[in-house]
Design an enzyme around this catalytic site. Structure first.
Site, PDB file in Angstrom:
ATOM      1  N   ARG A  57       9.209  24.903  17.357  1.00 31.23           N
ATOM      2  CA  ARG A  57       8.374  24.280  16.716  1.00 31.23           C
ATOM      3  C   ARG A  57       6.915  24.285  17.089  1.00 31.23           C
ATOM      4  O   ARG A  57       5.930  24.191  16.360  1.00 31.23           O
ATOM      5  CB  ARG A  57       8.844  22.611  17.039  1.00 31.23           C
ATOM      6  CG  ARG A  57      10.425  22.598  16.482  1.00 31.23           C
ATOM      7  CD  ARG A  57      10.656  21.115  16.295  1.00 31.23           C
ATOM      8  NE  ARG A  57       9.605  20.331  15.331  1.00 31.23           N
ATOM      9  CZ  ARG A  57       9.283  19.333  15.381  1.00 31.23           C
ATOM     10  NH1 ARG A  57       9.624  18.494  16.424  1.00 31.23           N
ATOM     11  NH2 ARG A  57       8.484  18.893  14.405  1.00 31.23           N
ATOM     12  N   ASP A  92       2.475  18.253  15.621  1.00 40.13           N
ATOM     13  CA  ASP A  92       2.006  19.416  15.476  1.00 40.13           C
ATOM     14  C   ASP A  92       0.535  19.499  15.905  1.00 40.13           C
ATOM     15  O   ASP A  92      -0.240  20.825  15.646  1.00 40.13           O
ATOM     16  CB  ASP A  92       2.133  19.732  13.931  1.00 40.13           C
ATOM     17  CG  ASP A  92       1.627  18.574  13.011  1.00 40.13           C
ATOM     18  OD1 ASP A  92       0.692  18.256  13.190  1.00 40.13           O
ATOM     19  OD2 ASP A  92       2.594  18.517  11.935  1.00 40.13           O
ATOM     20  N   HIS A 107       3.839  10.229  19.425  1.00 37.53           N
ATOM     21  CA  HIS A 107       4.961  10.883  19.810  1.00 37.53           C
ATOM     22  C   HIS A 107       4.764  12.189  20.590  1.00 37.53           C
ATOM     23  O   HIS A 107       5.653  12.971  20.681  1.00 37.53           O
ATOM     24  CB  HIS A 107       6.133  11.292  18.456  1.00 37.53           C
ATOM     25  CG  HIS A 107       6.819  10.158  17.982  1.00 37.53           C
ATOM     26  ND1 HIS A 107       7.323  10.221  16.748  1.00 37.53           N
ATOM     27  CD2 HIS A 107       6.904   8.943  18.375  1.00 37.53           C
ATOM     28  CE1 HIS A 107       7.938   9.133  16.253  1.00 37.53           C
ATOM     29  NE2 HIS A 107       7.541   8.193  17.369  1.00 37.53           N
ATOM     30  N   CYS A 118       6.013  15.536  39.051  1.00 40.26           N
ATOM     31  CA  CYS A 118       4.605  14.786  39.408  1.00 40.26           C
ATOM     32  C   CYS A 118       3.838  14.194  38.402  1.00 40.26           C
ATOM     33  O   CYS A 118       2.625  14.074  38.693  1.00 40.26           O
ATOM     34  CB  CYS A 118       3.822  16.015  40.235  1.00 40.26           C
ATOM     35  SG  CYS A 118       2.966  17.211  39.031  1.00 40.26           S
ATOM     36  N   CYS A 134       5.271  24.063  37.094  1.00 37.46           N
ATOM     37  CA  CYS A 134       3.943  23.288  36.871  1.00 37.46           C
ATOM     38  C   CYS A 134       3.112  23.991  37.798  1.00 37.46           C
ATOM     39  O   CYS A 134       3.201  24.150  38.985  1.00 37.46           O
ATOM     40  CB  CYS A 134       4.453  21.786  37.472  1.00 37.46           C
ATOM     41  SG  CYS A 134       3.054  20.706  37.863  1.00 37.46           S
ATOM     42  N   GLY A 173       3.632   9.673   4.119  1.00 39.93           N
ATOM     43  CA  GLY A 173       4.762  10.648   4.384  1.00 39.93           C
ATOM     44  C   GLY A 173       5.386  10.494   5.493  1.00 39.93           C
ATOM     45  O   GLY A 173       5.975  11.439   6.290  1.00 39.93           O
ATOM     46  N   THR A 174       6.063   9.149   5.564  1.00 42.73           N
ATOM     47  CA  THR A 174       7.033   8.979   6.641  1.00 42.73           C
ATOM     48  C   THR A 174       8.054   8.053   6.118  1.00 42.73           C
ATOM     49  O   THR A 174       7.906   7.360   4.923  1.00 42.73           O
ATOM     50  CB  THR A 174       6.681   8.001   7.662  1.00 42.73           C
ATOM     51  OG1 THR A 174       7.351   7.770   8.825  1.00 42.73           O
ATOM     52  CG2 THR A 174       5.698   6.817   7.613  1.00 42.73           C
ATOM     53  N   LEU A 200       5.651  11.064  -1.309  1.00 43.38           N
ATOM     54  CA  LEU A 200       6.351  11.822  -2.428  1.00 43.38           C
ATOM     55  C   LEU A 200       7.350  11.090  -3.366  1.00 43.38           C
ATOM     56  O   LEU A 200       6.635  11.131  -4.659  1.00 43.38           O
ATOM     57  CB  LEU A 200       7.178  13.061  -1.770  1.00 43.38           C
ATOM     58  CG  LEU A 200       7.758  14.163  -2.785  1.00 43.38           C
ATOM     59  CD1 LEU A 200       6.385  14.905  -3.226  1.00 43.38           C
ATOM     60  CD2 LEU A 200       8.460  15.207  -1.857  1.00 43.38           C
ATOM     61  N   ALA A 217       1.375  14.509  -0.737  1.00 39.44           N
ATOM     62  CA  ALA A 217       0.384  14.258   0.084  1.00 39.44           C
ATOM     63  C   ALA A 217      -0.889  15.250  -0.213  1.00 39.44           C
ATOM     64  O   ALA A 217      -2.122  14.531  -0.113  1.00 39.44           O
ATOM     65  CB  ALA A 217       0.821  14.390   1.527  1.00 39.44           C
TER      66      ALA A 217
HETATM   67  P1  OAD Z   1      10.978  11.909   7.987  1.00 41.17           P
HETATM   68  O1  OAD Z   1      11.685  13.343   7.840  1.00 41.17           O
HETATM   69  O2  OAD Z   1      12.120  10.922   8.360  1.00 41.17           O
HETATM   70  O3  OAD Z   1      10.428  11.447   6.515  1.00 41.17           O
HETATM   71  C1  OAD Z   1       9.613  12.314   5.974  1.00 41.17           C
HETATM   72  C2  OAD Z   1       8.958  11.458   4.619  1.00 41.17           C
HETATM   73  O4  OAD Z   1       8.119  12.314   3.905  1.00 41.17           O
HETATM   74  C3  OAD Z   1       9.997  11.201   3.597  1.00 41.17           C
HETATM   75  O5  OAD Z   1       9.863   9.789   3.185  1.00 41.17           O
HETATM   76  C4  OAD Z   1       9.530  12.023   2.324  1.00 41.17           C
HETATM   77  O6  OAD Z   1       9.661  11.461   1.059  1.00 41.17           O
HETATM   78  C5  OAD Z   1       7.974  12.413   2.647  1.00 41.17           C
HETATM   79  N1  OAD Z   1       7.527  13.689   2.007  1.00 41.17           N
HETATM   80  C6  OAD Z   1       8.072  14.946   2.221  1.00 41.17           C
HETATM   81  N2  OAD Z   1       7.139  15.697   1.633  1.00 41.17           N
HETATM   82  C7  OAD Z   1       5.936  15.109   1.303  1.00 41.17           C
HETATM   83  C8  OAD Z   1       4.927  15.408   0.570  1.00 41.17           C
HETATM   84  N3  OAD Z   1       4.432  16.684   0.366  1.00 41.17           N
HETATM   85  N4  OAD Z   1       3.985  14.618   0.421  1.00 41.17           N
HETATM   86  C9  OAD Z   1       4.162  13.250   0.828  1.00 41.17           C
HETATM   87  N5  OAD Z   1       5.434  12.600   1.488  1.00 41.17           N
HETATM   88  C10 OAD Z   1       6.201  13.605   1.756  1.00 41.17           C
HETATM   89  O7  OAD Z   1       9.987  12.195   8.944  1.00 41.17           O
HETATM   90  P2  OAD Z   1       9.097  11.049   9.793  1.00 41.17           P
HETATM   91  O8  OAD Z   1       9.142   9.613   8.883  1.00 41.17           O
HETATM   92  O9  OAD Z   1       8.024  11.321  10.373  1.00 41.17           O
HETATM   93  O10 OAD Z   1      10.597  11.650  16.008  1.00 41.17           O
HETATM   94  O11 OAD Z   1      10.056  10.838  10.923  1.00 41.17           O
HETATM   95  C11 OAD Z   1       9.710   9.985  12.096  1.00 41.17           C
HETATM   96  C12 OAD Z   1      10.368  10.704  13.332  1.00 41.17           C
HETATM   97  O12 OAD Z   1      11.479  10.803  13.273  1.00 41.17           O
HETATM   98  C13 OAD Z   1       9.751  11.847  13.670  1.00 41.17           C
HETATM   99  O13 OAD Z   1       8.374  11.650  14.678  1.00 41.17           O
HETATM  100  C14 OAD Z   1      10.706  12.250  14.871  1.00 41.17           C
HETATM  101  C15 OAD Z   1      11.718  12.287  13.798  1.00 41.17           C
HETATM  102  O14 OAD Z   1      13.079  12.103  14.654  1.00 41.17           O
HETATM  103  C16 OAD Z   1      11.002  12.144  17.147  1.00 41.17           C
HETATM  104  O15 OAD Z   1      11.537  13.279  17.142  1.00 41.17           O
HETATM  105  C17 OAD Z   1      11.179  11.185  18.382  1.00 41.17           C
END
Ligand code: OAD
Length: 230
Positions: A57, A92, A107, A118, A134, A173-174, A200, A217
């Site tokens: 990643r 990222d 995160h 440490c 470390c 985008g979450t 999306l 986005a």
């Molecule tokens: P998800 O994969 O759960 O959700 C991604 C979202 O982005 C979805 O709602 C898609 O519809 C949307 N999407 C995809 N492509 C897009 C685009 N081109 N433009 C706009 N929207 C788009 O990802 P997160 O919600 O970020 O945590 O996930 C939350 C957390 O779960 C992450 O930070 C990670 C993961 O497990 C940890 O690892 C602790």
């Protein structure tokens, strides 16, 4: 009163930079077990596997470039006669590379390393392994400085303060499935803050928002920023 906008971003904002999302079909959690690679217990069981996952990643993030959505959010911060606080669940670093300055990576960051002995933090080498030492204490107790399930996200106090003074919360985008970030819309709604979702397609939590903007986005975010800046 000057605007105070809190933005929350997730993997969807980086999708068009070529970085995979987690829960979309074929996403990262279709390819890997979350319990194996994103929990403290998984790291204790098989640290080499977890290092491999985050090494990949880190490499992908380093090769990726910010897209027009990241760039528009940096422009909003520069040009809004008010305050923009950018909270991201992404590890990222693309918002920072696009020029956003007020960023809370809740995160963590995949390009940072953390010593579990440490608590020293430093810029990660391109690859971490169970042999990495470390630079502060010399022990082989290095991990990526990311937040795993079961751990407490970073910057929560500052994020809460920003949320409580926000005039607008915009969630981009979450999927809205991972707490505490998923709960920000409820906090904002309770104090009467205008809430907007940009995704999306409408997400499972779209009903919680005052306004929903559908679209990729890279197009929807610059259009919304243009609207806000007038
Ligand atoms: P998800 O994969 O759960 O959700 C991604 C979202 O982005 C979805 O709602 C898609 O519809 C949307 N999407 C995809 N492509 C897009 C685009 N081109 N433009 C706009 N929207 C788009 O990802 P997160 O919600 O970020 O945590 O996930 C939350 C957390 O779960 C992450 O930070 C990670 C993961 O497990 C940890 O690892 C602790």
């Amino acid at each position: 009163m000057p605007e105070s906008i809190v933005i929350l971003t997730g993997a969807g904002v980086s999708a068009e930079s070529g970085l995979g999302t987690f829960r979309d079909t074929g996403g990262i959690w279709d390819q890997y077990s979350l319990e194996d690679v994103a929990t403290p217990e998984g790291f204790a069981r098989n640290p080499a596997l977890v290092h491999d996952f985050y090494n990949a990643r880190r490499e992908q993030a380093a090769e990726a470039r910010p897209n027009p959505a990241h760039e528009a959010l940096a422009r909003l911060e520069r040009q809004l006669p008010g305050r923009v606080t950018l909270v991201t669940q992404n590890i990222d670093g693309l918002h920072e590379r696009a020029g956003s300055r007020s960023v809370y990576p809740m995160h963590g960051r995949v390009d940072q390393a953390l010593c579990t002995a440490c608590a020293h933090g430093w810029q990660s080498p391109s690859r971490l392994s169970t042999q990495a030492t470390c630079p502060a204490c010399g022990q082989t107790t290095c991990r990526p400085d990311v937040v795993w399930f079961g751990e407490v996200p970073y910057h929560l106090d500052a994020i809460e303060r920003a949320l409580l003074r926000a005039t607008q919360l915009v969630v981009i985008g979450t999927s809205g499935t991972v707490y505490p970030a998923a709960g920000f819309v409820e906090v904002a709604s309770q104090v009467g803050t205008h809430t907007v979702e940009i995704n999306l397609t409408a997400s499972e939590v779209s009903d919680a928002f005052d306004r929903v903007i559908e679209g990729p986005a890279s197009q929807a975010v610059p259009a919304w920023v243009d609207e806000v800046l007038g």
